[in-house]
Design a protein around this motif. Structure first.
Motif, PDB file in Angstrom:
ATOM      1  N   THR A 256      -1.002   2.855  -6.537  1.00 13.22           N
ATOM      2  CA  THR A 256      -2.097   1.891  -6.625  1.00 13.22           C
ATOM      3  C   THR A 256      -3.386   2.676  -6.808  1.00 13.22           C
ATOM      4  OG1 THR A 256      -2.284   1.851  -4.225  1.00 13.22           O
ATOM      5  CG2 THR A 256      -0.980   0.115  -5.239  1.00 13.22           C
TER       6      THR A 256
ATOM      7  N   TYR B  28      -7.538  -3.151  -5.931  1.00  6.37           N
ATOM      8  CA  TYR B  28      -6.500  -2.174  -6.264  1.00  6.37           C
ATOM      9  C   TYR B  28      -5.658  -2.715  -7.414  1.00  6.37           C
ATOM     10  CZ  TYR B  28      -7.717   0.150  -1.943  1.00  6.37           C
ATOM     11  OH  TYR B  28      -8.402   0.804  -0.958  1.00  6.37           O
TER      12      TYR B  28
ATOM     13  N   GLY C  83       0.789  -1.229   0.000  1.00  4.12           N
ATOM     14  CA  GLY C  83       0.000   0.000   0.000  1.00  4.12           C
ATOM     15  C   GLY C  83       0.815   1.270   0.000  1.00  4.12           C
ATOM     16  N   GLN C  84       2.122   1.167  -0.264  1.00  3.35           N
ATOM     17  CA  GLN C  84       2.988   2.342  -0.285  1.00  3.35           C
ATOM     18  C   GLN C  84       3.272   2.744  -1.736  1.00  3.35           C
ATOM     19  OE1 GLN C  84       6.405   0.833   1.724  1.00  3.35           O
ATOM     20  NE2 GLN C  84       5.562   1.217   3.763  1.00  3.35           N
TER      21      GLN C  84
ATOM     22  N   LYS D  31      -7.620   2.478  -6.833  1.00  2.72           N
ATOM     23  CA  LYS D  31      -8.739   1.700  -6.322  1.00  2.72           C
ATOM     24  C   LYS D  31      -9.811   1.577  -7.400  1.00  2.72           C
ATOM     25  CE  LYS D  31     -12.093   1.717  -2.573  1.00  2.72           C
ATOM     26  NZ  LYS D  31     -12.551   2.474  -1.402  1.00  2.72           N
TER      27      LYS D  31
END
Length: 108
Positions: free
Chosen positions: A52, A75, A39-40, A54
């Protein structure tokens, strides 16, 4: 251009052995994947951002069975080039379509 071509060019321009260049590139690719999976996002000034995005949940169709299929939110990885990068490509490339290797979909 394939990964092997990129390794050859970097090796020729820097004088670093091809094996070392390959290990460095593979490590970079792995770190990008790992960071995005965690998630970075990755921001590289003057080059672009690996981010990323969504995708919202939606209803899809199974055409063979003619049924509705729920697709959950998920994602996906994306690359957003920096303004300098886009401008350089716009000004340096003159002509028709870029030289694509049609049919070469394998990752090397």
């Amino acid at each position: 251009m394939r990964k092997a071509d990129l390794v050859n060019q970097i090796s020729e321009k820097t004088g670093i052995p091809k094996v070392d260049v390959l290990v460095t590139l593979e490590t970079m690719f792995k770190e990008v994947k790992d960071s995005l999976s965690a998630g970075q996002n990755i921001y590289i000034r003057g080059f672009g951002s690996f981010i990323t995005k969504k995708r919202a949940a939606k209803i899809g169709r199974n055409i063979k069975r003619n049924t509705a299929v729920h697709i959950p939110e998920h994602y996906i990885p994306a690359f957003k080039p920096a303004k300098e990068f886009v401008q350089e490509v716009k000004t340096s490339y003159k002509g028709g379509a870029p030289n694509d290797d049609a049919g070469d979909d394998d990752e090397s």
